[in-house]
Write a protein that holds these residues in place. Structure first.
Motif, PDB file in Angstrom:
ATOM      1  N   GLY A   1      -0.062   3.933  -2.654  1.00 12.54           N
ATOM      2  CA  GLY A   1      -0.288   5.336  -2.343  1.00 12.54           C
ATOM      3  C   GLY A   1       0.526   6.264  -3.225  1.00 12.54           C
ATOM      4  O   GLY A   1       0.046   7.317  -3.671  1.00 12.54           O
TER       5      GLY A   1
ATOM      6  N   LEU B   1     -15.916   7.592   2.258  1.00 11.63           N
ATOM      7  CA  LEU B   1     -14.937   6.503   2.274  1.00 11.63           C
ATOM      8  C   LEU B   1     -15.173   5.527   3.423  1.00 11.63           C
ATOM      9  O   LEU B   1     -14.274   4.769   3.780  1.00 11.63           O
ATOM     10  CB  LEU B   1     -13.519   7.064   2.350  1.00 11.63           C
ATOM     11  CG  LEU B   1     -13.077   7.940   1.176  1.00 11.63           C
ATOM     12  CD1 LEU B   1     -11.673   8.486   1.406  1.00 11.63           C
ATOM     13  CD2 LEU B   1     -13.147   7.175  -0.141  1.00 11.63           C
ATOM     14  N   SER B   2     -16.379   5.528   3.986  1.00 10.19           N
ATOM     15  CA  SER B   2     -16.624   4.700   5.160  1.00 10.19           C
ATOM     16  C   SER B   2     -17.836   3.800   5.067  1.00 10.19           C
ATOM     17  O   SER B   2     -18.071   2.994   5.970  1.00 10.19           O
ATOM     18  CB  SER B   2     -16.764   5.591   6.402  1.00 10.19           C
ATOM     19  OG  SER B   2     -17.836   6.490   6.239  1.00 10.19           O
TER      20      SER B   2
ATOM     21  N   MET C   1     -11.298  10.060  -6.201  1.00 13.03           N
ATOM     22  CA  MET C   1      -9.904   9.900  -5.788  1.00 13.03           C
ATOM     23  C   MET C   1      -8.962   9.879  -6.984  1.00 13.03           C
ATOM     24  O   MET C   1      -7.797  10.276  -6.867  1.00 13.03           O
ATOM     25  CB  MET C   1      -9.747   8.628  -4.955  1.00 13.03           C
ATOM     26  CG  MET C   1     -10.484   8.653  -3.622  1.00 13.03           C
ATOM     27  SD  MET C   1     -10.042  10.030  -2.538  1.00 13.03           S
ATOM     28  CE  MET C   1      -8.361   9.562  -2.088  1.00 13.03           C
TER      29      MET C   1
ATOM     30  N   ASN D   1     -16.216   7.055  -5.197  1.00 11.56           N
ATOM     31  CA  ASN D   1     -14.902   7.143  -4.556  1.00 11.56           C
ATOM     32  C   ASN D   1     -13.761   6.938  -5.534  1.00 11.56           C
ATOM     33  O   ASN D   1     -12.754   7.661  -5.494  1.00 11.56           O
ATOM     34  CB  ASN D   1     -14.814   6.138  -3.409  1.00 11.56           C
ATOM     35  CG  ASN D   1     -15.832   6.434  -2.320  1.00 11.56           C
ATOM     36  OD1 ASN D   1     -16.312   7.554  -2.196  1.00 11.56           O
ATOM     37  ND2 ASN D   1     -16.184   5.428  -1.548  1.00 11.56           N
TER      38      ASN D   1
ATOM     39  N   ALA E   1      -5.118  13.757  -0.359  1.00 12.07           N
ATOM     40  CA  ALA E   1      -5.430  12.339  -0.186  1.00 12.07           C
ATOM     41  C   ALA E   1      -5.399  11.947   1.286  1.00 12.07           C
ATOM     42  O   ALA E   1      -6.252  11.198   1.765  1.00 12.07           O
ATOM     43  CB  ALA E   1      -4.445  11.485  -0.987  1.00 12.07           C
TER      44      ALA E   1
ATOM     45  N   TRP F   1      -8.572  10.271   3.275  1.00 14.04           N
ATOM     46  CA  TRP F   1      -8.445   8.935   3.863  1.00 14.04           C
ATOM     47  C   TRP F   1      -8.481   8.984   5.389  1.00 14.04           C
ATOM     48  O   TRP F   1      -9.037   8.082   6.032  1.00 14.04           O
ATOM     49  CB  TRP F   1      -7.154   8.277   3.394  1.00 14.04           C
ATOM     50  CG  TRP F   1      -7.201   7.735   2.007  1.00 14.04           C
ATOM     51  CD1 TRP F   1      -6.469   8.151   0.928  1.00 14.04           C
ATOM     52  CD2 TRP F   1      -8.032   6.680   1.522  1.00 14.04           C
ATOM     53  NE1 TRP F   1      -6.798   7.424  -0.180  1.00 14.04           N
ATOM     54  CE2 TRP F   1      -7.743   6.512   0.146  1.00 14.04           C
ATOM     55  CE3 TRP F   1      -8.992   5.870   2.110  1.00 14.04           C
ATOM     56  CZ2 TRP F   1      -8.393   5.562  -0.643  1.00 14.04           C
ATOM     57  CZ3 TRP F   1      -9.642   4.915   1.319  1.00 14.04           C
ATOM     58  CH2 TRP F   1      -9.332   4.775  -0.033  1.00 14.04           C
ATOM     59  N   THR F   2      -7.938  10.016   5.983  1.00 16.38           N
ATOM     60  CA  THR F   2      -7.986  10.130   7.438  1.00 16.38           C
ATOM     61  C   THR F   2      -9.420  10.306   7.916  1.00 16.38           C
ATOM     62  O   THR F   2      -9.825   9.726   8.934  1.00 16.38           O
ATOM     63  CB  THR F   2      -7.114  11.299   7.920  1.00 16.38           C
ATOM     64  OG1 THR F   2      -5.757  11.082   7.506  1.00 16.38           O
ATOM     65  CG2 THR F   2      -7.153  11.432   9.435  1.00 16.38           C
TER      66      THR F   2
ATOM     67  N   VAL G   1      -2.128   6.317   3.301  1.00 17.00           N
ATOM     68  CA  VAL G   1      -2.026   7.743   3.614  1.00 17.00           C
ATOM     69  C   VAL G   1      -0.575   8.210   3.583  1.00 17.00           C
ATOM     70  O   VAL G   1      -0.256   9.283   3.053  1.00 17.00           O
ATOM     71  CB  VAL G   1      -2.656   8.030   4.999  1.00 17.00           C
ATOM     72  CG1 VAL G   1      -2.335   9.451   5.442  1.00 17.00           C
ATOM     73  CG2 VAL G   1      -4.166   7.813   4.967  1.00 17.00           C
TER      74      VAL G   1
ATOM     75  N   GLN H   1       0.808  -1.210   0.000  1.00 15.28           N
ATOM     76  CA  GLN H   1       0.000   0.000   0.000  1.00 15.28           C
ATOM     77  C   GLN H   1       0.849   1.271   0.000  1.00 15.28           C
ATOM     78  O   GLN H   1       0.388   2.315  -0.460  1.00 15.28           O
ATOM     79  CB  GLN H   1      -0.945  -0.006   1.202  1.00 15.28           C
ATOM     80  CG  GLN H   1      -2.107  -1.003   1.077  1.00 15.28           C
ATOM     81  CD  GLN H   1      -3.116  -0.576   0.033  1.00 15.28           C
ATOM     82  OE1 GLN H   1      -2.783  -0.306  -1.127  1.00 15.28           O
ATOM     83  NE2 GLN H   1      -4.380  -0.541   0.425  1.00 15.28           N
TER      84      GLN H   1
ATOM     85  N   LYS I   1      -4.585   1.066   5.507  1.00 14.36           N
ATOM     86  CA  LYS I   1      -5.027   2.422   5.225  1.00 14.36           C
ATOM     87  C   LYS I   1      -3.980   3.449   5.652  1.00 14.36           C
ATOM     88  O   LYS I   1      -3.784   4.463   4.981  1.00 14.36           O
ATOM     89  CB  LYS I   1      -6.351   2.689   5.932  1.00 14.36           C
ATOM     90  CG  LYS I   1      -7.333   3.489   5.105  1.00 14.36           C
ATOM     91  CD  LYS I   1      -8.734   3.416   5.673  1.00 14.36           C
ATOM     92  CE  LYS I   1      -9.749   3.913   4.645  1.00 14.36           C
ATOM     93  NZ  LYS I   1     -11.127   3.830   5.175  1.00 14.36           N
TER      94      LYS I   1
ATOM     95  N   GLY J   1     -14.364  12.611   3.035  1.00 15.15           N
ATOM     96  CA  GLY J   1     -13.839  11.265   3.227  1.00 15.15           C
ATOM     97  C   GLY J   1     -14.522  10.548   4.373  1.00 15.15           C
ATOM     98  O   GLY J   1     -14.789   9.347   4.295  1.00 15.15           O
TER      99      GLY J   1
END
Length: 412
Positions: free
Chosen positions: A22, A307-308, A217, A213, A243, A247-248, A143, A18, A139, A303
């Motif tokens: 990223g 994103l959830s 993104m 998403n 980003a 994502w956070t 980030v 990842q 994740k 996000g």
């Protein structure tokens, strides 16, 4: 702790994987823009990645059955690392479009190999906590990765070297592990028509998660370069910050939203998260000249909403599935998400350059999120929620899985 020791090599591999992903997620659209590609073409290239991911997800089970997890992961990592270096040898948007298809298939094979292996290596009693830790680390790496290339030009060779290094390092824990490989997965599938009959709200929400998403993104680095011109590190620095904010936000709300959905109709929770995303997207779309701090906050709120909700949609389908269908339901939903990811980036690329607005990217996201709200309320009115005693506890689920669909603890 024994279960964590059993799978630390897999978690280490996905962290490196990842980190590379990223980096690619930031430098690919920025590099394409530098090479003269229009937003529409950038979206089309992102759709090509999703097509490759679909193909990889479709074929990964058979590949693992034929060659085993270690060989499949190693081959895919080698192909993906080589393709990243090839991007520097073919500085051309059309060449990159082919390379991104290959990378999509390779990433699907790698995730499928790791996640089917992880499922079999962990005892049922601790699979939920291990799964949550796995997804959290995945994740966090996503980030952190873009910050390795902050300040570098999008087509400088160094970002691609960083990505190739991370992908190569992901091979070490997999190839040097002394743990045995799991048994080959079942290749049985669930027809999409049957999946829609089983849980239409889940199919709709997962599909729109892919459209919204993936599209947003994919174009977010380009948006960040315009909306955050004063951020240190140039275009790559702005893209990394944007980003990270999005994502956070998703990381913060994912767990509480999922736990709330264990006691409240999951379709209502999805609608609420979509409403949050709609408001934030409208702010970003209607007020493109906001101060940079407000834009970063709005991206985090977007996000947090958008994103959830994928995992909640998956949980809704599992509530309605028979115990023996769970892994096939998850595989089918991943395929639906990937189909949405094919459609989303070209739509976002078109919306990005609408002549009458500067915020077309997020206006499209707002409109699609509003469709999701209406769809969830409609499905709630059309079909009652399953009894609470039939609910399976929500668990962190992200659309990074290969076709095994067996990492979720409810597959046991």
């Amino acid at each position: 702790m024994a279960d964590y020791r059993n799978v630390w090599v897999l978690i280490a591999a996905v962290v490196f994987l990842q980190l590379g992903g990223g980096v690619l997620g930031v430098v690919t659209p920025l590099g394409l823009e530098t090479l003269g590609a229009s937003p529409a073409l950038i979206g089309a290239v992102a759709a090509g990645y999703a097509v490759g991911f679909m193909a990889g997800a479709w074929t990964s089970s058979n590949a693992i059955i034929a060659f085993g997890n270690i060989r499949v992961f190693s081959a895919a990592a080698a192909v993906c690392g080589s393709s990243v270096l090839a991007m520097q040898l073919a500085l051309d948007p059309w060449g990159w479009s082919v390379i991104r298809v290959v990378q999509g298939a390779a990433f699907a094979w790698m995730f499928s190999s790791i996640e089917s292996w992880l499922s079999s290596a962990v005892s049922p009693r601790s699979r939920g906590s291990v799964s949550g830790f796995y997804h959290l680390m995945s994740k966090v790496a996503l980030v952190v990765g873009p910050f390795f290339v902050t300040g570098l030009a999008p087509i400088d060779f160094r970002p691609y070297l960083w990505c190739a290094i991370f992908l190569t390092l992901s091979l070490l824990p997999i190839c040097l592990t002394r743990r045995g490989e799991p048994a080959p997965p079942s290749s049985e599938s669930l027809p999409l028509t049957r999946l829609f009959q089983l849980a239409p709200a889940a199919v709709i929400s997962v599909f729109l998660a892919g459209v919204i998403n993936s599209g947003t993104m994919a174009l977010l680095p380009i948006y960040a370069g315009i909306a955050l011109p004063n951020v240190g590190g140039g275009a790559t620095g702005a893209a990394a910050l944007a980003a990270a904010a999005a994502w956070t936000g998703g990381m913060i709300t994912q767990w509480p939203a999922g736990r709330i959905s264990d006691v409240v109709d999951r379709r209502i929770v999805i609608a609420v998260m979509a409403a949050l995303a709609t408001v934030a997207a409208l702010v970003l779309g209607l007020f493109p000249g906001l101060p940079e701090l407000y834009i970063i906050i709005a991206l985090g709120v977007w996000g947090a909403g958008s994103l959830s909700f994928y995992g909640i949609g998956v949980a809704h389908a599992i509530d309605r599935a028979h115990h023996s269908q769970i892994s096939r339901v998850m595989s089918g939903l991943l395929f639906v998400w990937a189909a949405g990811s094919v459609i989303g980036p070209p739509l976002s690329g078109f919306a990005f350059r609408l002549p009458f607005t500067q915020g077309g990217l997020f206006l499209l996201a707002a409109a699609l999120s509003a469709v999701l709200i209406v769809s969830m309320l409609w499905r709630r009115a059309a079909r009652k929620e399953p009894p609470k005693e039939d609910h399976e506890p929500w668990n962190i689920t992200l659309p990074t899985m290969g076709s095994s669909g067996e990492i979720d603890p409810r597959a046991e």
